[in-house]
Motif scaffolding. Sequence first.
Motif, short mmCIF file in Angstrom:
data_model
loop_
_atom_site.label_atom_id
_atom_site.label_comp_id
_atom_site.label_asym_id
_atom_site.label_seq_id
_atom_site.Cartn_x
_atom_site.Cartn_y
_atom_site.Cartn_z
N ASP A 191 0.86 -1.18 0.00
CA ASP A 191 0.00 0.00 0.00
C ASP A 191 0.89 1.23 0.00
O ASP A 191 2.05 1.18 0.43
CB ASP A 191 -0.96 0.01 1.20
CG ASP A 191 -0.25 0.07 2.52
OD1 ASP A 191 0.07 1.17 2.97
OD2 ASP A 191 0.00 -1.02 3.12
N THR A 244 -16.41 7.35 6.74
CA THR A 244 -16.22 6.62 8.00
C THR A 244 -16.93 7.37 9.12
O THR A 244 -17.43 8.49 8.93
CB THR A 244 -14.73 6.50 8.34
OG1 THR A 244 -14.19 7.82 8.57
CG2 THR A 244 -13.97 5.85 7.21
N GLU A 304 -10.84 -2.84 -2.47
CA GLU A 304 -9.92 -1.73 -2.75
C GLU A 304 -10.13 -0.61 -1.75
O GLU A 304 -11.26 -0.34 -1.32
CB GLU A 304 -10.15 -1.22 -4.18
CG GLU A 304 -9.20 -0.09 -4.58
CD GLU A 304 -9.50 0.43 -5.98
OE1 GLU A 304 -8.88 1.44 -6.37
OE2 GLU A 304 -10.36 -0.17 -6.67
N GLN A 305 -9.05 0.03 -1.39
CA GLN A 305 -9.11 1.14 -0.45
C GLN A 305 -8.42 2.35 -1.06
O GLN A 305 -7.27 2.28 -1.49
CB GLN A 305 -8.43 0.77 0.86
CG GLN A 305 -9.10 -0.35 1.64
CD GLN A 305 -10.39 0.09 2.30
OE1 GLN A 305 -10.53 1.23 2.72
NE2 GLN A 305 -11.35 -0.82 2.38
N ASP A 313 -7.37 -4.17 -4.50
CA ASP A 313 -8.25 -5.26 -4.07
C ASP A 313 -7.52 -6.58 -4.32
O ASP A 313 -7.45 -7.06 -5.45
CB ASP A 313 -9.56 -5.19 -4.85
CG ASP A 313 -10.52 -6.30 -4.44
OD1 ASP A 313 -10.23 -6.99 -3.44
OD2 ASP A 313 -11.58 -6.46 -5.10
N ASN A 349 -13.66 6.92 1.75
CA ASN A 349 -13.11 5.89 0.88
C ASN A 349 -13.66 6.08 -0.54
O ASN A 349 -14.84 5.80 -0.79
CB ASN A 349 -13.45 4.51 1.41
CG ASN A 349 -12.80 3.40 0.62
OD1 ASN A 349 -12.01 3.65 -0.30
ND2 ASN A 349 -13.12 2.16 0.94
N TYR A 403 -3.64 4.24 -0.48
CA TYR A 403 -4.21 3.39 -1.53
C TYR A 403 -3.75 1.96 -1.33
O TYR A 403 -2.58 1.69 -1.06
CB TYR A 403 -3.78 3.87 -2.92
CG TYR A 403 -4.11 2.87 -4.01
CD1 TYR A 403 -5.41 2.73 -4.48
CD2 TYR A 403 -3.11 2.03 -4.54
CE1 TYR A 403 -5.73 1.79 -5.46
CE2 TYR A 403 -3.41 1.10 -5.52
CZ TYR A 403 -4.73 0.98 -5.97
OH TYR A 403 -5.04 0.05 -6.93
N ALA A 434 -15.02 2.74 -2.37
CA ALA A 434 -16.21 2.02 -1.92
C ALA A 434 -17.40 2.37 -2.79
O ALA A 434 -17.54 3.50 -3.26
CB ALA A 434 -16.49 2.37 -0.46
N ASN A 458 -8.42 5.83 0.70
CA ASN A 458 -8.91 6.56 1.86
C ASN A 458 -8.28 7.94 1.96
O ASN A 458 -7.06 8.09 1.85
CB ASN A 458 -8.61 5.79 3.14
CG ASN A 458 -9.39 4.49 3.22
OD1 ASN A 458 -10.56 4.43 2.84
ND2 ASN A 458 -8.73 3.44 3.69
#
Length: 846
Positions: A511, A637, A586-587, A549, A628, A546, A631, A589
Motif C-alpha cells: 500500500d 467513515t 480496494e481502499q 483489491d 473511501n 491506496y 467504496a 482513503n
Amino acid sequence: MKFLLSALFFIATIMNAFSQQNDTLTTLLSDTTFTIDPDTILTKKPASKSDVDTTVYANASDSLIFFVKDKKMALYGEGKITYKKTEINAANIFIDFDNYDLEAIGAPKDSTSDELIGTPVLSEAGEVYEGAKMTYNFKTGQGSLSAADTEIEGAFYQGEKIKKVSKDTYFIKDGIYTTCDEDCPHYHFYSPKMKVIQEEQLAAEWIWLTFGDVPVPIPIPFIIIPLQSGRRSGIIPPVFGNDARYGTYFSRFGYFWAISDYMDINATMDIYTRGSYGLYSRFRYANRYNYTGSIDGSYRDFSQGESTDPDFSEEIEWRLKWFHNQSFTPTLKLDVNLEFASQNFLQTGTTNFNDILRNEIISNATLSKTWEESGNSASINYNRRQVIQTNDIYEILPSVLFRKAQSYPFRSSVSEQDRSWYELFGYSYTGQFQNRRNKVDGDLDVRAGIQHNLNADMSPKIGYFSFSPRVRYTSKWYNKQVEKFVLPSSTGTDSLVTNDIKKIDFVRTFDVGMSTSTKFYGMFNINSLGLEAMRHTVTPSLSYSYRPDFSDPKWGYFGEYTTLDGNTVKYNKYEREVYGGATSGEQQNLNFSVGNNFELKTLLDPTDTTSKANKIQLLNLTLGIGYNFAADSLNFTDLNLSYRTQVSDIFDLSGSSRFTLYDYAPEISRINKFLIDEGKGLLRLTNLNFSVTTRLSGEKFASAEDEKQPIDEFGLIEEQNQSVYQGIYNQSEPDFTIPWQLSLTYNFNMNRQIPENEQIFSNLSGSISFSITKNWKFDITGSYDFDRDEFVAPQVRVSRDLHCWIMNFTWNPIGTYTGFRFEIRVKAPQLQDLKLTKQDQFFDTR
C-alpha cells in the motif's frame, strides 16, 4: 571542654614519659591530682605499645582529673568516653588504667533527693543500654549494668542487671522483653534468665507473657526470638481452623530457609483431618544488577467423603510459576514470566482477588538483543495463553523477530538545512518467524509462517507544512493453505468442507500513502488569578492511502466455491495462517483529523526570584473522519471524537464518541442514506464511552505513592515483612496519619449502532477511608454495577491502633467470599505471629 588522647598515651605517656623524660611536666604532675585546663590538648606520643589499640576520645563539662600515682582518671559533669564503636555517657566516669576498667554512675539531682541524673548510657554498634550503674573493661569488652534498660531495633530490654560477657553476648537477670515503648509496657515477656546475642537472637527460659501487670498463668518453657534484620531462616507458624467440608485444618505450616545472601526457599503445607492436603513452595534467587527470579509451586489434593462412598469426589489442582529477569550485558536481556496451572486452580486453589478475577493464564519468555550503534534489534519469544473457562491453549513456540532501525542510505554529514530532498529518504525492515500451536476443544493445530515488512518514506518540509510520502510492502511465506468446496447432504442443505493443503506459497501485498500536517497557535493573555496566559495549539493533518483489491483473481490469494443454489462465494486461502492472508476490497482513503491542545501557564511569584512558571494541561480534543473513494457505498467513515482533561490528581475525565452520517434500518446499523437527506439532522451518535476519576485526601490533594517493598543489598525482598500466605484478607497496613481519603471512578459505555437495540454499561467503583478518632479507622471498598443493579465485591475493614498492637476486622458482606476475619496482633515484625485470629468460612465455589 574537649580532650583528645590515645590509649597508649593513657598508659605509657602519662605514667612513664612525663615523669622520666620531661622535667617540667614531671614537676607539674608530682601532686596527687591534676586538673586539665579546658583548652589544653596533650599530643605527646606514646613510648610503648599497649593492648588498647585505637584512639580514645574523652570530654567533660566540669573537670577532668588525673590521679597519677594511682594511674586513674575521673570525669565530672556530662562525661563522655568514645572508644571504637563504643560510646559511654554519664554524669561521673572513673577510669583505672592498670586494669582498663571504667565505672560510670549518675549524680544526685540535688542534696535532698535520691533521684539520679546523668545515669550511664552505653551505645555500642547502634544499640543503646541504660542503667543506674555501669562497669566496663576496654581490654575485654565485658561489662555490666544494674537496673538496666536498653533498645535494639525497636525492641526493649529491662533487667535487674545486664552483664556483657563478650563482644556480642549479654546476660540479663530478671529480664523483660517487649516492643512497647511505654514506660509501663502494655505487654512484655518476663524471664529470670535471658541471653542476648547481638543481631542474632534472644533466648530465655520459663517465659511469662504479661499483659499490663497480669501474667498468663501458664509459662512457656523456653523461647528464642530472632534479632537479625533482613531475611532469616525459621519455622513459619501454622493457622488452625475448621472447614465444614474437609474438617479441622492445620494450615500454612512450614519452614523458611535463607540459604545464602543470594537465594532462599520456603515450603508450607495444609493438612485437613478428613484426608485433604496442600503443598506449596517458593524458591527465590537474586544477584543485584545481574539477575533475579523465583519459582513457585502448588499442589492440592482435596477430597470429600470416603473413596467407597457413592458421592465421593476428589479434585487435584496444581500450579507452577517461574519468573526470571537477567541482564547478560546492557544490550542482551532475558525476561521470563511463565505460569502453568490446572484448569480450576485459580477458582478453587487461591483466595487472591487478582487471581480469581482472571480469565486467562498468560506466559511469556523473551531473549532480546539490541545493537546500540545501528539501533537494530532481535528477539526470541515464547508465548502461551490458556483460557480458564474452556481450557483452550494458544501457544507460539518460538517467535523470532529482527528489526532494522530506520536508515537513510543517501544522507550526508551536512547540516539538516542543507540536505537535498533525496537525503530525506529512509527505510526500515522487520522480519519475523512464528510457529503457532493451538489446542482448541482437544484438537491440536500447528501452523508456521514468515513475514517480511519493508517500509520506505520521506519527510520533506515545505514552508509550514510537513509532507510524508510512504510505501509499505509485506511478504508472507506459508507452507499451508485451505481449500473449500460444497458437498450435497441428505437434507438438501449445503455441507461446506474445509481441508488443509500442504503447499509452499507467498502472499505479497503493498500500500502507498501520503500525509501532510502543520501546527499553529493561539495565545490569550490573562495576567490575573495567578494565570499568565492560555495557549491553544491546533494540529491539522490530511492523509491519503491506496491499497488494491487483493481478492481479485489475478493475485491468486482467494479461492471460490459454488453453493448448491449456484452462488459463487470467495474465500481467503490463508485465513487460518499465522499472519492471515491478504485483505479484500480496494481502499482509497482520505482521512482528516485536527488535534486541539489547551494549556494554561501560571504567573511567576514576584517575591521569589527562583520561581518558575508551570504549564497545566487543560484539555486535549481530537476530531477525525475519513472518506473511501473506492467504496461503492457508505464512503464516509464514522466521525471520531476523543477528549481528556485532568486537574492535578483531583479530577480526571477521558472518553471518546463516535458519530455517523448515515441512517439505519431494523437490524442494520448503517444504510446508504444520509441523515440530512432524511431530515434527521447531520450526525447520529453510535457509541459513547467515558471515565471519570477523582482522588481526594484529608492531608493533601494528591494520590498516595505506591509503597515499595524493602529490598536487601543483594536484591531479595525482605521476608519478615510479608506473609507467605496472600489472600483476600491480606492488605496494606492502615495509615492512621491521614484523616480521610476518597477515590471514585465512574465508567460509562453506550453502544447504539441500532438505537432500538441500545446497550448501556456503567459502574461506579471506589474506596473511602476515614478516621473517627486518631486511633479508629474505617476502610470501605467495592463497586456498583448499574446495569445489573448490584454491588460487586464490597469489603469493609475496621482498624484500631492499640499502640504496640493493632486490631483489624474485615467483612465481605456478599458474594462468593462472604465472611469475616477478626485479628489482633503485635505490630512489630519480629513478633508478627503473636496474634489472635478468628475468621468465618469465606470461600465456597465448589
